[in-house]
Scaffold this active site. Sequence first.
Site, PDB file in Angstrom:
ATOM      1  N   SER A 261       0.703  -1.571  -0.189  1.00 22.91           N
ATOM      2  CA  SER A 261      -0.379   0.300   0.155  1.00 22.91           C
ATOM      3  C   SER A 261       0.680   1.089  -0.181  1.00 22.91           C
ATOM      4  CB  SER A 261      -0.846  -0.195   1.476  1.00 22.91           C
ATOM      5  OG  SER A 261      -1.917   0.455   1.140  1.00 22.91           O
ATOM      6  N   ASN A 262       0.206   2.353  -0.015  1.00 15.70           N
ATOM      7  CA  ASN A 262       1.028   3.909   0.616  1.00 15.70           C
ATOM      8  C   ASN A 262       0.582   4.441   1.296  1.00 15.70           C
ATOM      9  OD1 ASN A 262      -1.318   5.332  -0.705  1.00 15.70           O
ATOM     10  ND2 ASN A 262      -0.745   4.160  -2.329  1.00 15.70           N
ATOM     11  N   ARG A 263       1.060   6.161   1.302  1.00 18.31           N
ATOM     12  CA  ARG A 263       0.694   6.741   2.716  1.00 18.31           C
ATOM     13  C   ARG A 263      -0.023   7.365   2.555  1.00 18.31           C
ATOM     14  NH1 ARG A 263       4.357  10.216   4.538  1.00 18.31           N
ATOM     15  NH2 ARG A 263       6.084  10.175   2.498  1.00 18.31           N
TER      16      ARG A 263
END
Length: 212
Positions: free
Chosen positions: A21-23
């Site tokens: 995923s990412n932030r």
Amino acid sequence: MKVLITAGPTREPIDPVRYLSNRSSGKMGYALAAAFTEAGHQVLLISGPTKLDIPDGVDLIPVETAADMFEAVEHHLGRMDTAVFAAAVADYRPQEVPEHKIKKTGETLTMELIRNPDILGSCRGRFGFHGVLVGFAAETENLESNAREKLTRKGCDLVIANDVSQAGIGFDSDRNQILLVHPDHTESLPEDEKHHLAPRIVREIEILAARP
Ligand code: PMT
């Protein structure tokens, strides 16, 4: 008008307990959803997992993966006047997702990733969308030229560019600093709270939607 907004990250499963995923926190997309609703528009928010409250009056479709988000956008885009893509969609996903948790066997683990569909990039061609199309560009260098390339390649009316290499703005922050990249000019807005930038972006999009 009827507005579709994508927001938040996508999660791409690696095995039953892990994901890529990412932030992205979803704050930018949710601020836009709230601002469009406050301006009297009807909002459908298609969001990856976030910890945020759903803004009052907004219809939410929660999704996990890029494939889920693609399907939800494809299903609903046809009845929309405007679509704004603030989500940070994972560009790749693991090719194989085993049924059971991956065991620690060797010192290294190699994983094959495959491309996810480009949701924004499918709007004009595959989805046949003729409404106002607004993308974001998350860049770490050459902000304006990279955003302008996305504007053309993805058939957008406007790209909102943010520099995601700077601490304190962009991903997972309450603040942002954006460039409004139009086909014929660019406008830079001063750094501000996402909640203050959102009504400004809404006004910009209202002007695009009112064009003959
Ligand atoms: O969520 P926050 O913590 O508030 O952070 C906000 C943000 C930094 C995530 C947001 O402002 C932002 O920049 N969103 C876009 C992030 C991104 O993935 O940008 P990109 O340059 O990789 O993608 C360009 C555009 O194509 C974006 O509109 C993206 O939503 C869209 N896209 C990208 C890949 C893909 N497979 N499908 C898409 O629709």
